[in-house]
Design a protein around this motif. Structure first.
Motif, mmCIF file in Angstrom:
data_model
loop_
_atom_site.group_PDB
_atom_site.id
_atom_site.type_symbol
_atom_site.label_atom_id
_atom_site.label_comp_id
_atom_site.label_asym_id
_atom_site.label_seq_id
_atom_site.Cartn_x
_atom_site.Cartn_y
_atom_site.Cartn_z
ATOM 1 N N LEU A 49 -5.898 5.135 -29.766
ATOM 2 C CA LEU A 49 -5.463 5.864 -31.466
ATOM 3 C C LEU A 49 -5.835 5.801 -32.301
ATOM 4 O O LEU A 49 -6.307 6.802 -33.462
ATOM 5 C CB LEU A 49 -4.121 4.546 -31.824
ATOM 6 C CG LEU A 49 -3.886 4.325 -32.946
ATOM 7 C CD1 LEU A 49 -2.823 5.671 -33.427
ATOM 8 C CD2 LEU A 49 -2.804 3.226 -34.000
ATOM 9 N N GLN A 245 4.172 9.184 -29.866
ATOM 10 C CA GLN A 245 4.299 7.972 -30.148
ATOM 11 C C GLN A 245 2.161 7.653 -30.913
ATOM 12 O O GLN A 245 2.386 7.007 -31.786
ATOM 13 C CB GLN A 245 4.198 6.567 -28.957
ATOM 14 C CG GLN A 245 2.980 7.015 -28.246
ATOM 15 C CD GLN A 245 2.610 6.363 -27.003
ATOM 16 O OE1 GLN A 245 2.774 4.900 -27.152
ATOM 17 N NE2 GLN A 245 2.380 6.924 -25.514
ATOM 18 N N TYR A 246 1.681 8.821 -31.304
ATOM 19 C CA TYR A 246 0.406 8.719 -31.586
ATOM 20 C C TYR A 246 0.554 9.080 -32.677
ATOM 21 O O TYR A 246 0.069 9.190 -34.040
ATOM 22 C CB TYR A 246 -0.576 9.594 -30.894
ATOM 23 C CG TYR A 246 -1.537 8.187 -29.955
ATOM 24 C CD1 TYR A 246 -1.883 7.451 -29.888
ATOM 25 C CD2 TYR A 246 -1.029 8.912 -28.617
ATOM 26 C CE1 TYR A 246 -2.299 6.274 -29.074
ATOM 27 C CE2 TYR A 246 -1.082 7.932 -27.162
ATOM 28 C CZ TYR A 246 -1.628 6.938 -27.910
ATOM 29 O OH TYR A 246 -1.693 5.974 -26.673
ATOM 30 N N PRO A 249 1.395 6.726 -36.506
ATOM 31 C CA PRO A 249 0.765 5.676 -35.874
ATOM 32 C C PRO A 249 -0.541 6.058 -36.448
ATOM 33 O O PRO A 249 -1.239 5.763 -37.080
ATOM 34 C CB PRO A 249 1.155 5.054 -35.014
ATOM 35 C CG PRO A 249 2.317 5.440 -34.265
ATOM 36 C CD PRO A 249 2.443 6.960 -35.466
ATOM 37 N N SER A 250 -0.933 7.524 -36.444
ATOM 38 C CA SER A 250 -2.106 7.633 -36.656
ATOM 39 C C SER A 250 -2.672 7.764 -38.149
ATOM 40 O O SER A 250 -3.666 7.623 -38.761
ATOM 41 C CB SER A 250 -2.353 8.951 -35.835
ATOM 42 O OG SER A 250 -1.906 9.959 -36.793
ATOM 43 N N ILE A 252 -0.533 6.504 -40.189
ATOM 44 C CA ILE A 252 -0.583 4.219 -40.964
ATOM 45 C C ILE A 252 -1.924 4.227 -40.605
ATOM 46 O O ILE A 252 -2.473 3.242 -41.760
ATOM 47 C CB ILE A 252 0.492 3.903 -40.258
ATOM 48 C CG1 ILE A 252 1.667 4.527 -40.619
ATOM 49 C CG2 ILE A 252 0.356 2.470 -40.214
ATOM 50 C CD1 ILE A 252 3.159 3.536 -40.450
ATOM 51 N N ALA A 253 -2.803 4.303 -39.605
ATOM 52 C CA ALA A 253 -4.110 3.465 -39.190
ATOM 53 C C ALA A 253 -5.034 3.755 -40.384
ATOM 54 O O ALA A 253 -5.578 3.281 -40.550
ATOM 55 C CB ALA A 253 -4.243 3.975 -38.058
ATOM 56 N N ALA A 275 -6.602 0.741 -36.875
ATOM 57 C CA ALA A 275 -6.200 0.941 -35.943
ATOM 58 C C ALA A 275 -5.832 -0.095 -34.798
ATOM 59 O O ALA A 275 -4.706 -0.463 -34.313
ATOM 60 C CB ALA A 275 -7.024 2.067 -34.913
ATOM 61 N N LEU A 278 -2.932 -2.085 -36.290
ATOM 62 C CA LEU A 278 -1.655 -1.862 -35.465
ATOM 63 C C LEU A 278 -1.541 -2.245 -34.714
ATOM 64 O O LEU A 278 -0.366 -2.732 -34.056
ATOM 65 C CB LEU A 278 -1.521 -0.439 -35.843
ATOM 66 C CG LEU A 278 -0.509 0.455 -36.310
ATOM 67 C CD1 LEU A 278 0.314 -0.526 -37.813
ATOM 68 C CD2 LEU A 278 -0.543 1.686 -36.404
ATOM 69 N N GLN A 282 1.673 -4.160 -32.591
ATOM 70 C CA GLN A 282 2.727 -4.187 -32.149
ATOM 71 C C GLN A 282 3.356 -4.965 -30.104
ATOM 72 O O GLN A 282 3.673 -5.687 -30.234
ATOM 73 C CB GLN A 282 2.076 -2.910 -31.861
ATOM 74 C CG GLN A 282 2.912 -2.239 -32.156
ATOM 75 C CD GLN A 282 2.687 -0.173 -31.475
ATOM 76 O OE1 GLN A 282 1.585 -0.098 -31.616
ATOM 77 N NE2 GLN A 282 3.256 0.173 -31.755
ATOM 78 N N LEU A 303 5.145 -3.569 -42.228
ATOM 79 C CA LEU A 303 4.725 -2.570 -41.991
ATOM 80 C C LEU A 303 4.568 -2.466 -43.473
ATOM 81 O O LEU A 303 3.583 -1.830 -44.393
ATOM 82 C CB LEU A 303 4.717 -1.019 -41.336
ATOM 83 C CG LEU A 303 4.002 -1.100 -40.061
ATOM 84 C CD1 LEU A 303 5.070 0.523 -39.587
ATOM 85 C CD2 LEU A 303 3.086 -0.511 -39.838
#
Lengths: 318, 330
Positions: A49, A245-246, A249-250, A252-253, A275, A278, A282, A303
């Protein structure tokens, strides 16, 4: 006192404190969660990630609503290209690396050209590119098998390389150091912050704004391609749309790392912590024995709660 | 975008520029017309009333979701949870209709609760984005995970059927005219009325220049929250249509539709930065996506290439939408 407060309020400090707290929480919920081997496993997932987020990070730093939604597509494409080029043989790794980086750079270049020459907003351009990449994946997948990772690549990602730490984590650390040096010590790095905080001023000061922005999108594509390659090593073979899936989230990181989505402010060190944060979150949720629905609701709510610590916008003032 | 929307420009522009300024959705209309012609060229049957009804009932949900997205984009915000709201309302109404027996009363009560649910979701989004000042992209992604979790809680696996009364009405005819055309007509009237309301003007003002709107005394935070509430309500209406079209509940049905709704808004010529746009454009943008998919199919594109050609065509019209929108504003 105020110095202490401003130190504690730094996003990276917040992230590190939260990481430690979450590790304690995980250990309390399921003993063995925070052992060395478990933490290494978490770091491997986090590095995948984190590498995607590296590209996302520089694009966001460059401002003008910079964002790259196509990273998910590039990760998937790179995984399938790598799987086919190396096809289970160690000798194919170098050609695979070259092919993946070239593909990542190519789609990054297209994004960069659309954003700079045609002045398409990055969100729109990369969203459209994501659709093209997903279509391309279908074409490739119908024509050829998904391919296999070379043993050396799988070892690099999953087995210890030096001092008991897998190669991919070393790679991530090296990327982290290089990016920090690039952002803080090189002309290119300063130019990124310059165009991110005030594009017009940067242009007047002689920064080749368009070239820098194109380079940022190419960087993002190449980091996503690198992550796709490593992902292949992690899972052994590539699956449809593994990269999706990245995508968000990338982002958000990056936000958890304290980089402002408005651009011009932030860095990569915080993003690395983001990262890790996160991924630990999970992972804790998967160890708790609850229904998928409850897990997702807790994840979404957490989150939101965590975002309260980071870069909230300023209140309106007259 | 400070210099664009509310300030009238008296500069003499060419005929096309003036037309675009008055009817900003014109390029989208031209694209839709061209795609309809292409459709007819490759397959004459695709222009029959029956085929058009089918197209409309399939894409009505996306049309409504694109309109929902437009109201938040007006204010310079974005809602990545619109698709998740659609999924949640879809499973909620299907489960409630089934539990209450599937009669007319049950259907209406379930729809009313669906609207309330959409309103509540929109309110949550508005509060976290406007009142708590979280960044819209990441905050609504987080709420979308929450809403999806809630949808999975209501209905863990896809499959509960909607009562026959509901989908027969949606797919049927009223006085000989397909029901979806009534929906379209009602929608056009609703949207036309909405566009004259103070709220829409305020949303556009906030999106044009938030600071200026605040200094003029506009309730910026309340206005943005109302934008998200509108988005939630229209997402619920979109859920009604998808329920009528698929006749069942699916907790993940809307996930893929969110990004399409954003694309449709851009195709319609609206500016993602806010302050400028039209709902009619978004409606046409959603139709464009539907028509591209059907043209690619009728052209006889090999099946493995269809997604790629669709993706490429959408990227190209997205670019055209942005360029035309900018031309109209300059």
């Amino acid at each position: 006192m105020s110095r202490v407060v401003s130190f504690v309020r730094q996003p990276i400090v917040v992230a590190l404190v939260l990481i430690v707290l979450l590790l304690y929480l995980g250990e309390a919920l399921s003993p063995g969660f925070a052992t060395g081997g478990q933490i290494l496993r978490l770091l491997i997932v986090a590095s995948l990630l984190g590498i995607v987020a590296a590209g996302q990070n520089v694009v966001i730093l460059g401002g003008r609503e910079g964002i790259d939604l196509s990273v998910g597509g590039v990760v998937s494409l790179s995984a399938i290209i790598a799987g086919n080029v190396m096809n289970g043989a160690d000798g194919g790794i170098l050609p695979a690396v070259a092919a993946c980086l070239a593909a990542g750079a190519f789609f990054g270049l297209l994004n960069g050209l659309g954003v700079t020459l045609l002045r398409i907003p990055p969100l729109v351009m990369t969203l459209g590119m994501l659709g093209v990449l997903q279509g391309l994946l279908v074409v490739i997948r119908m024509g050829i098998p998904s391919g296999q990772a070379a043993p050396a690549l799988s070892r690099f990602v999953t087995q210890p390389l030096a001092y008991g730490i897998p190669g991919i984590i070393w790679l991530w650390i090296v990327i982290g150091i290089l990016l920090a040096l690039m952002l803080n010590r090189t002309v290119f790095g300063h130019r990124i912050y310059a165009i991110g905080s005030n594009e017009h001023a940067a242009y007047m000061a002689g920064v080749p704004v368009k070239l820098v922005r194109i380079a940022l999108f190419m960087t993002s594509g190449m980091f996503a391609a690198t992550a796709g390659l490593c992902l292949l090593g992690y899972s052994g073979t590539s699956f449809a749309n593994v990269g999706e899936q990245y995508m968000l989230p990338s982002i958000i990181a990056v936000v958890f790392g304290g980089t402002s989505l408005a651009g011009g402010k932030g860095g990569y060190t915080g993003t690395m912590a983001g990262a890790v944060l996160l991924v630990i979150l999970q992972s804790i949720l998967t160890t708790i024995n609850i229904e998928e629905s409850g897990r997702q609701m807790v994840f979404g709510a957490t989150l939101l709660l965590l975002m309260m610590f980071y870069g909230r916008g300023r209140a309106m003032r007259a | 975008m400070a210099e664009t929307a509310t300030v009238p420009t008296y500069r003499r522009t060419g005929g096309i520029g003036r037309l675009l300024e008055r009817y900003p959705f014109l390029p989208a209309l031209v694209i839709v017309a061209a795609l309809l012609l292409l459709n007819g060229f490759f397959s004459p049957n695709s222009l029959t009333l029956r085929a058009l009804t089918g197209l409309l009932s399939t894409y009505m949900a996306l049309i409504l979701l694109a309109i929902a997205q437009t109201y938040v984009v007006y204010a310079g915000d974005i809602d990545l949870s619109a698709g998740a709201i659609l999924s949640l309302v879809n499973v909620a109404i299907v489960v409630l209709m089934e539990r209450w027996g599937g009669g007319a009363g049950a259907v209406f009560l379930a729809l009313a609760i669906g609207l309330l649910l959409g309103l509540a979701c929109g309110l949550v989004n508005g509060l976290v984005v406007a009142a708590l000042r979280l960044q819209a992209i990441v905050a609504t992604f987080a709420t979308s995970i929450f809403f999806t979790g809630f949808a999975l809680y209501v209905l863990p696996v896809a499959g509960t059927p909607a009562p026959a009364l509901f989908w027969r009405t949606y797919g049927g005819r009223l006085f000989g005219v397909p029901f979806v055309f009534y929906i379209l007509a009602a929608l056009v009237i609703l949207v036309a009325v909405m566009s004259r309301t103070r709220l829409v003007t305020q949303l556009l003002a906030v999106g044009d220049d938030q600071q200026a709107a605040y200094q003029t005394g506009l309730p910026v935070i309340t206005t943005r929250i109302k934008g998200y509430v509108l988005c939630g309500l229209f997402s619920a209406l979109a859920a009604f249509c998808i329920t009528g079209d698929t006749a069942s509940g699916d907790p993940l049905v809307g996930g893929k539709m969110t990004l399409y709704s954003v694309a449709a808004v851009v195709l319609g010529g609206s500016a993602l930065s806010g302050g400028w746009g039209t709902v009619v454009g978004s409606l046409l943008g959603a139709l464009t996506i539907g028509l591209i998919n059907s043209v690619v199919f009728f052209m006889g594109t090999p099946s493995e290439w269809q997604n790629f050609v669709q993706g490429l065509a959408i990227l190209l019209v997205l670019m055209a939408g942005v360029l035309a929108g900018r031309r109209a504003r300059s």
